[in-house]
Design an enzyme around this catalytic site. Structure first.
Site, short mmCIF file in Angstrom:
data_model
loop_
_atom_site.label_atom_id
_atom_site.label_comp_id
_atom_site.label_asym_id
_atom_site.label_seq_id
_atom_site.Cartn_x
_atom_site.Cartn_y
_atom_site.Cartn_z
N GLY A 167 0.81 -1.21 0.00
CA GLY A 167 0.00 0.00 0.00
C GLY A 167 0.84 1.26 0.00
O GLY A 167 0.56 2.21 -0.74
N ASP A 168 1.87 1.29 0.82
CA ASP A 168 2.78 2.44 0.85
C ASP A 168 3.46 2.65 -0.49
O ASP A 168 3.56 3.78 -0.99
CB ASP A 168 3.85 2.24 1.93
N SER A 169 3.95 1.57 -1.07
CA SER A 169 4.74 1.69 -2.30
C SER A 169 3.89 2.14 -3.48
O SER A 169 4.32 2.95 -4.30
CB SER A 169 5.43 0.35 -2.61
#
Length: 396
Positions: A167-169
């Site tokens: 999700g962050d990436s």
């Protein structure tokens, strides 16, 4: 040779993954990235996962090509320095909870007063507005709310996660895309703007046909293990040596080639299996027939056979497999970087591959506050005495 973002200055105010990964990509392609960390302790990622002599190996990759300074953003001195830096930079990348920078007097509207062309990349759990904007959010929560956790795993087991901070990436990539579009707009109009990226929305954007399928047919996609519903055959298959091969033969002509490769042309002649829709009605049966074939051969032998018939296939690699693979090496996806205190350390290569202006690693993630003197003296205009005083006060 110049790099595509040469001359662009980026101020990174984020921590951990989403903001810093976005700034890292910009730095790999020539942007001057100034990373701000809290005095004394730095970005928490300095201590995450495998640590060598007090510093995470991840840090050296995540902060490559960045100039690192320390600054107490909550202090009056921190506010004044950020406002001074804002006069010089093109892009600010931040991933604080919405309203945090405004509380410190260094939000978008504050910095726009000193630089109307400034671009703000804001990555947060739920975005800068809406009823959830004040809720804390990590990538794992974005994956849950955005839909991918519900689809990951086997139907008889609880939802699981992929083994990285997906999700962050993904949000980071949207941050970079948005920044580049905002730079293009600024080139034309002279105006800066906000790039608002929500973690859950970044994940939600990957959900393919989920929304129209539910709206039209009230279908809710569920976990299906290693298969994708309606795409047949496309699965993992056990080989004789206990290893798995991934085969994607869902195209009609590819399926016929697979049948020939397996010496099962009876399957390709079957009227039920002429189209993907027909095959999908018998996916379990076809997967079983393919598995009967793969289980008679070792993985290497299977891959050779599949390559001979131009069938998309591959092994399931771990990191050791990747680092020894000749294609990874030929594509420079494993590179060696000199890291202070360690020596040569292998890093992942840089993508995308640009033919004229490729990205490069200039240096690994630096020590805490390594560039304080350079940035505060040359860019902010502070005297050495003032820098020393701020350090003694714990402000930098």
């Amino acid at each position: 040779m110049t790099k595509p973002l040469e001359g662009v200055k980026v101020l990174e105010l984020g921590s951990l993954i989403a903001g810093p990964f976005a700034a890292r990509i910009m730095g790999e392609f020539g942007a001057e990235v100034i990373k701000v960390e809290p005095p004394g302790k730095g970005d928490p990622i300095r201590n995450w996962r495998v640590v060598h002599e007090g510093t995470s190996l991840w840090w050296y990759v995540q902060s490559r090509n960045k100039k690192c300074i320390t600054l107490d953003l909550k202090s009056l001195e921190g506010k004044e320095i950020i406002q001074k830096l804002a006069e010089e930079v093109d892009i600010v990348v931040e991933n604080f909870r919405p309203g945090t920078l405004e509380k410190w007097g260094i939000g978008y509207e504050d910095l726009k007063k000193v630089n109307k062309k400034i671009i703000f990349v804001r990555i947060s759990g739920y975005g800068q507005d809406g009823p959830y904007k004040d809720k804390p959010g990590f990538g794992s929560i974005g994956e849950a709310v955005g839909g991918i956790r519900h689809l990951t795993g086997y139907p008889e087991l609880p939802p699981t996660r992929v083994g990285i901070s997906l999700g962050d990436s993904v949000a980071s990539l949207y941050g970079v895309i948005g920044a580049l579009m905002a730079l293009r707009h600024r080139d034309i109009s002279g105006e800066g703007q906000i790039v608002d990226v929500a973690l859950y929305e970044a994940v939600f954007s990957l959900m393919e046909s989920m929304v129209p399928e539910y709206d039209h047919s009230k279908i809710i996609r569920e976990r299906t293990g290693s298969t994708l519903p309606g795409i047949t055959p496309s699965n993992i298959y056990l080989c004789k040596d206990g290893k798995y091969v991934v085969i994607g033969a869902n195209g009609d002509s590819i399926f016929k080639r697979l049948c020939k490769c397996m010496d099962r042309e009876d399957l390709s002649a079957d009227e039920r299996f002429q189209t993907n829709e027909g095959r999908s009605n018998y996916a379990e049966y076809l997967d079983g027939e393919i598995m009967k074939w793969t289980s008679q051969h070792d993985l290497k032998e299977i891959l050779i056979k599949l390559d001979d018939y131009s069938i998309p296939s591959g092994p399931i690699y771990n990191v050791a497999d990747m680092m020894a693979d000749p294609h990874f090496l030929a594509r420079k996806m494993i590179e060696e970087v000199e890291v202070e205190g360690i020596g040569k350390l292998k890093f992942p290569g840089i993508i995308p591959k640009l033919s004229l202006t490729p990205g490069t690693t200039e240096w690994s993630g630096p020590a805490l506050g390594k560039h304080n003197m350079e940035i505060y003296k040359d860019l902010v205009g502070l005297s050495e005495e003032r820098i020393k005083s701020l350090k003694e006060q714990g402000k930098i």
